[in-house]
Enzyme design. Sequence first.
Site, PDB file in Angstrom:
ATOM      1  N   PRO A   9       0.794  -1.228   0.000  1.00  0.00           N
ATOM      2  CA  PRO A   9       0.000   0.000   0.000  1.00  0.00           C
ATOM      3  C   PRO A   9       0.828   1.282   0.000  1.00  0.00           C
ATOM      4  O   PRO A   9       1.849   1.371   0.661  1.00  0.00           O
ATOM      5  CB  PRO A   9      -0.836  -0.106   1.275  1.00  0.00           C
ATOM      6  CG  PRO A   9      -0.218  -1.144   2.106  1.00  0.00           C
ATOM      7  CD  PRO A   9       0.536  -2.053   1.186  1.00  0.00           C
ATOM      8  N   ASN A  10       0.336   2.210  -0.777  1.00  0.00           N
ATOM      9  CA  ASN A  10       0.850   3.575  -0.893  1.00  0.00           C
ATOM     10  C   ASN A  10       2.182   3.693  -1.622  1.00  0.00           C
ATOM     11  O   ASN A  10       2.659   4.798  -1.864  1.00  0.00           O
ATOM     12  CB  ASN A  10       0.936   4.255   0.482  1.00  0.00           C
ATOM     13  CG  ASN A  10      -0.413   4.340   1.133  1.00  0.00           C
ATOM     14  OD1 ASN A  10      -1.377   4.805   0.528  1.00  0.00           O
ATOM     15  ND2 ASN A  10      -0.523   3.849   2.358  1.00  0.00           N
ATOM     16  N   ARG A  17       4.664  11.012  -2.347  1.00  0.00           N
ATOM     17  CA  ARG A  17       4.411  10.790  -0.918  1.00  0.00           C
ATOM     18  C   ARG A  17       5.671  11.035  -0.092  1.00  0.00           C
ATOM     19  O   ARG A  17       6.687  10.382  -0.292  1.00  0.00           O
ATOM     20  CB  ARG A  17       3.950   9.344  -0.715  1.00  0.00           C
ATOM     21  CG  ARG A  17       3.769   8.961   0.710  1.00  0.00           C
ATOM     22  CD  ARG A  17       3.436   7.478   0.833  1.00  0.00           C
ATOM     23  NE  ARG A  17       3.352   7.102   2.231  1.00  0.00           N
ATOM     24  CZ  ARG A  17       3.687   5.916   2.693  1.00  0.00           C
ATOM     25  NH1 ARG A  17       4.092   4.977   1.867  1.00  0.00           N
ATOM     26  NH2 ARG A  17       3.595   5.659   3.978  1.00  0.00           N
ATOM     27  N   TYR A  22      10.870   9.112   1.421  1.00  0.00           N
ATOM     28  CA  TYR A  22      10.866   8.117   0.346  1.00  0.00           C
ATOM     29  C   TYR A  22      11.556   8.574  -0.932  1.00  0.00           C
ATOM     30  O   TYR A  22      11.645   7.801  -1.880  1.00  0.00           O
ATOM     31  CB  TYR A  22       9.418   7.716   0.030  1.00  0.00           C
ATOM     32  CG  TYR A  22       8.731   7.087   1.210  1.00  0.00           C
ATOM     33  CD1 TYR A  22       9.050   5.802   1.623  1.00  0.00           C
ATOM     34  CD2 TYR A  22       7.767   7.785   1.931  1.00  0.00           C
ATOM     35  CE1 TYR A  22       8.430   5.222   2.708  1.00  0.00           C
ATOM     36  CE2 TYR A  22       7.142   7.213   3.024  1.00  0.00           C
ATOM     37  CZ  TYR A  22       7.476   5.933   3.413  1.00  0.00           C
ATOM     38  OH  TYR A  22       6.865   5.363   4.495  1.00  0.00           O
ATOM     39  N   ASN A  72       8.123  -5.408  -0.454  1.00  0.00           N
ATOM     40  CA  ASN A  72       7.947  -4.257   0.422  1.00  0.00           C
ATOM     41  C   ASN A  72       6.450  -4.206   0.707  1.00  0.00           C
ATOM     42  O   ASN A  72       5.668  -3.724  -0.106  1.00  0.00           O
ATOM     43  CB  ASN A  72       8.426  -2.965  -0.237  1.00  0.00           C
ATOM     44  CG  ASN A  72       8.333  -1.776   0.689  1.00  0.00           C
ATOM     45  OD1 ASN A  72       7.610  -1.798   1.683  1.00  0.00           O
ATOM     46  ND2 ASN A  72       9.057  -0.713   0.365  1.00  0.00           N
ATOM     47  N   ALA A  75       2.821  -0.717   5.046  1.00  0.00           N
ATOM     48  CA  ALA A  75       2.260  -0.770   6.404  1.00  0.00           C
ATOM     49  C   ALA A  75       1.802  -2.166   6.801  1.00  0.00           C
ATOM     50  O   ALA A  75       1.757  -2.491   7.984  1.00  0.00           O
ATOM     51  CB  ALA A  75       1.106   0.221   6.520  1.00  0.00           C
ATOM     52  N   HIS A  78       3.717  -4.495   9.373  1.00  0.00           N
ATOM     53  CA  HIS A  78       3.595  -4.403  10.826  1.00  0.00           C
ATOM     54  C   HIS A  78       2.293  -4.984  11.353  1.00  0.00           C
ATOM     55  O   HIS A  78       2.080  -5.009  12.566  1.00  0.00           O
ATOM     56  CB  HIS A  78       3.719  -2.930  11.246  1.00  0.00           C
ATOM     57  CG  HIS A  78       4.815  -2.228  10.508  1.00  0.00           C
ATOM     58  ND1 HIS A  78       6.145  -2.513  10.702  1.00  0.00           N
ATOM     59  CD2 HIS A  78       4.767  -1.294   9.523  1.00  0.00           C
ATOM     60  CE1 HIS A  78       6.871  -1.770   9.885  1.00  0.00           C
ATOM     61  NE2 HIS A  78       6.061  -1.025   9.162  1.00  0.00           N
ATOM     62  N   ASP A  85       1.739 -15.823   6.757  1.00  0.00           N
ATOM     63  CA  ASP A  85       1.311 -17.181   6.429  1.00  0.00           C
ATOM     64  C   ASP A  85       1.491 -17.488   4.946  1.00  0.00           C
ATOM     65  O   ASP A  85       1.891 -18.595   4.579  1.00  0.00           O
ATOM     66  CB  ASP A  85      -0.141 -17.400   6.844  1.00  0.00           C
ATOM     67  CG  ASP A  85      -0.318 -17.479   8.355  1.00  0.00           C
ATOM     68  OD1 ASP A  85       0.689 -17.616   9.082  1.00  0.00           O
ATOM     69  OD2 ASP A  85      -1.476 -17.394   8.813  1.00  0.00           O
ATOM     70  N   GLU A  96      12.477  -9.217   2.512  1.00  0.00           N
ATOM     71  CA  GLU A  96      11.691  -8.051   2.940  1.00  0.00           C
ATOM     72  C   GLU A  96      12.539  -6.803   2.739  1.00  0.00           C
ATOM     73  O   GLU A  96      13.705  -6.771   3.154  1.00  0.00           O
ATOM     74  CB  GLU A  96      11.329  -8.210   4.419  1.00  0.00           C
ATOM     75  CG  GLU A  96      10.623  -7.043   5.023  1.00  0.00           C
ATOM     76  CD  GLU A  96      10.375  -7.216   6.525  1.00  0.00           C
ATOM     77  OE1 GLU A  96      10.138  -6.186   7.186  1.00  0.00           O
ATOM     78  OE2 GLU A  96      10.447  -8.348   7.043  1.00  0.00           O
ATOM     79  N   HIS A  98      12.578  -2.326   2.757  1.00  0.00           N
ATOM     80  CA  HIS A  98      11.975  -1.040   3.114  1.00  0.00           C
ATOM     81  C   HIS A  98      12.886   0.062   2.598  1.00  0.00           C
ATOM     82  O   HIS A  98      14.109  -0.049   2.664  1.00  0.00           O
ATOM     83  CB  HIS A  98      11.798  -0.906   4.631  1.00  0.00           C
ATOM     84  CG  HIS A  98      10.922  -1.979   5.187  1.00  0.00           C
ATOM     85  ND1 HIS A  98       9.558  -1.954   5.053  1.00  0.00           N
ATOM     86  CD2 HIS A  98      11.229  -3.123   5.834  1.00  0.00           C
ATOM     87  CE1 HIS A  98       9.048  -3.030   5.613  1.00  0.00           C
ATOM     88  NE2 HIS A  98      10.040  -3.766   6.084  1.00  0.00           N
ATOM     89  N   SER A 100      12.894   3.256   3.746  1.00  0.00           N
ATOM     90  CA  SER A 100      13.410   3.999   4.901  1.00  0.00           C
ATOM     91  C   SER A 100      13.971   3.023   5.934  1.00  0.00           C
ATOM     92  O   SER A 100      13.708   1.820   5.889  1.00  0.00           O
ATOM     93  CB  SER A 100      12.291   4.834   5.535  1.00  0.00           C
ATOM     94  OG  SER A 100      11.319   3.985   6.125  1.00  0.00           O
ATOM     95  N   ARG A 105      12.193   5.255  12.823  1.00  0.00           N
ATOM     96  CA  ARG A 105      10.867   5.864  12.685  1.00  0.00           C
ATOM     97  C   ARG A 105      10.002   5.528  13.896  1.00  0.00           C
ATOM     98  O   ARG A 105      10.509   5.140  14.944  1.00  0.00           O
ATOM     99  CB  ARG A 105      10.246   5.402  11.366  1.00  0.00           C
ATOM    100  CG  ARG A 105      11.108   5.874  10.167  1.00  0.00           C
ATOM    101  CD  ARG A 105      10.509   5.602   8.840  1.00  0.00           C
ATOM    102  NE  ARG A 105       9.245   6.315   8.682  1.00  0.00           N
ATOM    103  CZ  ARG A 105       8.357   6.027   7.750  1.00  0.00           C
ATOM    104  NH1 ARG A 105       8.574   5.037   6.905  1.00  0.00           N
ATOM    105  NH2 ARG A 105       7.243   6.711   7.653  1.00  0.00           N
TER     106      ARG A 105
END
Length: 144
Positions: A9-10, A17, A22, A72, A75, A78, A85, A96, A98, A100, A105
């Site tokens: 998302p986003n 953004r 970012y 990535n 949100a 978390h 799963d 994984e 990210h 940032s 953060r």
Amino acid sequence: MKIQIINGPNLNLLGKREPGIYGSGTFEEFLEWLRKRYPAEEILYYQSNSEGELIDKIHEVGFGAAGGIVLNAGAYTHTSVALLDALKAVETPAIEVHISNVHKREDFRHKSMISAACMGVICGFGLDSYRLAVEALLAKAQRE
């Protein structure tokens, strides 16, 4: 090697953004650069703001359709036991990533629900985090 990048998302808003966190470049611009850097590899890209669609894509590529997943989850990193799963259920190794450094953060970003199902975590290097993940997948494939 076929590598599937999956953004959550986003991340479709990169370049617009919070550029202080970012960056100001779009993911499409970066993806073009990444594909030129690794012309022998097939780098596929998928982005969705929907948790279920991200799970469907992991299922789709996770049984041999790709040699590696760069994820990535935004949100959902978390919060999503469902993504954890899905990653645990498939055979394809995932990394994984990210953009940032999530550990610099907000506290809630310090905990990842998906890390336990990934071969590694890369964060804090901007869009270069994706390149580092691609290199890690390629190095793993060479060792096997």
